[in-house]
Motif scaffolding. Structure first.
Motif, PDB file in Angstrom:
ATOM      1  N   UNK A 247       0.845  -1.195   0.000  1.00 40.22           N
ATOM      2  CA  UNK A 247       0.000   0.000   0.000  1.00 40.22           C
ATOM      3  C   UNK A 247       0.879   1.243   0.000  1.00 40.22           C
ATOM      4  N   UNK A 248       0.749   2.053  -1.056  1.00 38.96           N
ATOM      5  CA  UNK A 248       1.490   3.299  -1.163  1.00 38.96           C
ATOM      6  C   UNK A 248       0.611   4.454  -0.684  1.00 38.96           C
ATOM      7  N   UNK A 249       1.216   5.570  -0.304  1.00 37.54           N
ATOM      8  CA  UNK A 249       0.400   6.726   0.087  1.00 37.54           C
ATOM      9  C   UNK A 249      -0.374   7.275  -1.100  1.00 37.54           C
ATOM     10  N   UNK A 250      -1.556   7.787  -0.842  1.00 35.14           N
ATOM     11  CA  UNK A 250      -2.355   8.393  -1.904  1.00 35.14           C
ATOM     12  C   UNK A 250      -1.613   9.609  -2.453  1.00 35.14           C
ATOM     13  N   UNK A 251      -1.766   9.828  -3.760  1.00 37.41           N
ATOM     14  CA  UNK A 251      -1.104  10.957  -4.401  1.00 37.41           C
ATOM     15  C   UNK A 251      -1.881  12.237  -4.146  1.00 37.41           C
ATOM     16  N   UNK A 252      -1.152  13.326  -4.112  1.00 34.62           N
ATOM     17  CA  UNK A 252      -1.761  14.625  -3.862  1.00 34.62           C
ATOM     18  C   UNK A 252      -1.260  15.637  -4.893  1.00 34.62           C
ATOM     19  N   UNK A 253      -1.975  16.714  -5.039  1.00 36.69           N
ATOM     20  CA  UNK A 253      -1.537  17.807  -5.881  1.00 36.69           C
ATOM     21  C   UNK A 253      -1.519  17.460  -7.350  1.00 36.69           C
ATOM     22  N   UNK A 255       0.161  15.356  -9.079  1.00 41.32           N
ATOM     23  CA  UNK A 255       0.189  13.940  -9.435  1.00 41.32           C
ATOM     24  C   UNK A 255      -1.214  13.369  -9.579  1.00 41.32           C
ATOM     25  N   UNK A 256      -2.153  13.866  -8.801  1.00 43.58           N
ATOM     26  CA  UNK A 256      -3.524  13.350  -8.849  1.00 43.58           C
ATOM     27  C   UNK A 256      -4.399  14.121  -9.831  1.00 43.58           C
ATOM     28  N   UNK A 257      -3.981  15.322 -10.233  1.00 42.64           N
ATOM     29  CA  UNK A 257      -4.796  16.118 -11.141  1.00 42.64           C
ATOM     30  C   UNK A 257      -6.024  16.665 -10.437  1.00 42.64           C
ATOM     31  N   UNK A 258      -7.105  16.902 -11.186  1.00 43.69           N
ATOM     32  CA  UNK A 258      -8.311  17.481 -10.583  1.00 43.69           C
ATOM     33  C   UNK A 258      -9.081  16.497  -9.704  1.00 43.69           C
ATOM     34  N   UNK A 259      -8.759  15.210  -9.813  1.00 47.25           N
ATOM     35  CA  UNK A 259      -9.443  14.199  -9.021  1.00 47.25           C
ATOM     36  C   UNK A 259      -8.738  13.996  -7.681  1.00 47.25           C
ATOM     37  N   UNK A 260      -9.391  13.297  -6.783  1.00 45.75           N
ATOM     38  CA  UNK A 260      -8.801  12.962  -5.484  1.00 45.75           C
ATOM     39  C   UNK A 260      -8.412  11.486  -5.477  1.00 45.75           C
ATOM     40  N   UNK A 261      -7.128  11.225  -5.287  1.00 47.51           N
ATOM     41  CA  UNK A 261      -6.646   9.846  -5.227  1.00 47.51           C
ATOM     42  C   UNK A 261      -6.884   9.290  -3.820  1.00 47.51           C
ATOM     43  N   UNK A 262      -7.682   8.232  -3.708  1.00 53.13           N
ATOM     44  CA  UNK A 262      -8.028   7.687  -2.398  1.00 53.13           C
ATOM     45  C   UNK A 262      -7.427   6.296  -2.163  1.00 53.13           C
ATOM     46  N   UNK A 263      -6.845   5.686  -3.200  1.00 50.25           N
ATOM     47  CA  UNK A 263      -6.223   4.371  -3.048  1.00 50.25           C
ATOM     48  C   UNK A 263      -5.080   4.272  -4.041  1.00 50.25           C
ATOM     49  N   UNK A 264      -3.930   3.762  -3.578  1.00 48.30           N
ATOM     50  CA  UNK A 264      -2.741   3.663  -4.432  1.00 48.30           C
ATOM     51  C   UNK A 264      -1.960   2.419  -4.017  1.00 48.30           C
ATOM     52  N   UNK A 265      -2.336   1.272  -4.578  1.00 46.88           N
ATOM     53  CA  UNK A 265      -1.769  -0.012  -4.170  1.00 46.88           C
ATOM     54  C   UNK A 265      -0.991  -0.660  -5.308  1.00 46.88           C
ATOM     55  N   UNK A 266      -0.078  -1.539  -4.933  1.00 53.44           N
ATOM     56  CA  UNK A 266       0.639  -2.375  -5.893  1.00 53.44           C
ATOM     57  C   UNK A 266       0.380  -3.832  -5.547  1.00 53.44           C
ATOM     58  N   UNK A 267       0.147  -4.636  -6.577  1.00 54.43           N
ATOM     59  CA  UNK A 267      -0.138  -6.060  -6.393  1.00 54.43           C
ATOM     60  C   UNK A 267       0.846  -6.906  -7.187  1.00 54.43           C
ATOM     61  N   UNK A 268       1.217  -8.029  -6.618  1.00 55.05           N
ATOM     62  CA  UNK A 268       2.082  -8.995  -7.276  1.00 55.05           C
ATOM     63  C   UNK A 268       1.194 -10.084  -7.874  1.00 55.05           C
ATOM     64  N   UNK A 269       1.214 -10.212  -9.203  1.00 53.94           N
ATOM     65  CA  UNK A 269       0.256 -11.065  -9.916  1.00 53.94           C
ATOM     66  C   UNK A 269       1.004 -12.056 -10.799  1.00 53.94           C
TER      67      UNK A 269
END
Length: 322
Positions: A247-253, A255-269
């Protein structure tokens, strides 16, 4: 070269196989330099890889946050489980993927200043990433941090020898798997101005304002309720296909653009489930207004890679970025 002593730039650790060597033919890295494999000395003994069967299920709580959205280094990863080496034929030893860079551009003092130059940094990051992705298309790769440099090949070999078992173990655990990024975004809120409709015309300014604020608050609650439901759906679906999560921190400013980033995860698949993973996660937010999911990858396993090797005691600053 030209009277200067070039440095050894290390992109990643990877198995020393004919396929990996062939994949680097003609590849150019940072500063346009040719890329190659740097193996251990011929008297070094390879370390056996453990089997991938020992990987434990993904846990919602695993993985500390790491910085950045563009995968340009090896952020700290949640330790993966380890096992004893599996019996079988000796695997290929681990080598460094390297090129040469100018000492007057990549010495410690210059790098500290260069890391403030975003244009230069982006160019180096993209070159680094392209090399890592090239190897990842042919075999398991462990990306190292951006601007991991050593004074020469012998210093780099010393670091490789010191971390050979760690690299080999992690390569075995991550074999046949790649990283996917999953982000959830909330659309921007509507206008904060009170609506001028017939109902509001009968109200005084104070009451009209309070009614408008209550409506905005209610709409905000709906947005975040949708976001929570989307996150729950993503987590449940991703667990069917992946083995680990960071789990990475949500992006702000910006990096996220006009939207609000509420989840920023990486998965090993696993490789053979990548498209299923993408299709399932892309459809996870259907019916939830104002929520968007973004699935990226497959990437080399940046979020799950081992940390870069430690610097040699007599060469402070080697092997790390500022």
């Amino acid at each position: 070269m030209n009277g200067r002593q070039d440095l050894t730039y290390v992109y990643a650790a990877a198995p020393d196989t004919p396929e990996v060597r062939a994949s680097l033919a003609g590849v150019r890295g940072v500063s346009g330099a040719p890329v190659s494999l740097l193996p251990l000395r011929t008297d070094s003994r390879p370390t056996a890889f453990p089997t991938t069967a020992s990987l434990s299920p993904a846990s919602p709580s695993t993985g500390p946050p790491s910085a950045g959205s563009f995968p340009v280094g090896s952020p700290p990863a949640d330790p993966l489980p380890t096992t004893d080496p599996a019996p079988g034929p000796d695997p290929a030893p681990v080598a460094f993927v390297v090129s040469r860079v100018a000492s007057d551009e990549f010495d410690e003092r210059t790098l500290k200043a260069r890391f403030e130059d975003l244009e230069w940094l982006e160019g180096v990051a993209r070159a680094h990433h392209e090399v890592v992705q090239t190897v990842a298309r042919h075999d398991t790769v462990l990306p190292l941090r951006l601007a991991t440099v050593y004074q020469n090949d012998e210093r780099a070999r010393g670091a490789l020898a010191a971390q050979q078992h760690v690299f080999a173990e992690r390569i075995g655990l991550l074999r046949d798997r790649s990283e996917f990024g999953v982000k959830l975004y909330l659309g921007p809120t509507g206008s904060s101005e009170p609506r001028e409709d017939a109902a509001d015309a009968s109200l005084g300014p104070g009451k009209a304002y309070l009614r408008s604020r209550r409506a905005q608050h209610s709409a905000q609650e709906v947005r975040y309720r949708h976001a929570q439901e989307a996150a729950d759906r993503v987590e449940a679906l991703a667990a069917r296909f992946s083995t680990h999560r960071v789990r990475h921190p949500a992006q702000r400013g910006a990096l996220a653009g006009p939207e609000e980033n509420v989840l920023n995860d990486a998965y090993l698949v696993p490789y053979d489930r990548g498209e299923e993973f993408r299709t399932a996660l892309t459809a996870a937010v259907e019916g939830l207004d104002g929520v968007r999911v973004e699935v990226t990858g497959p990437w080399a396993p940046y979020s799950f890679a081992t940390p870069s090797p430690p610097p040699a005691p007599e060469a402070s600053g080697e092997g790390t970025a500022p």
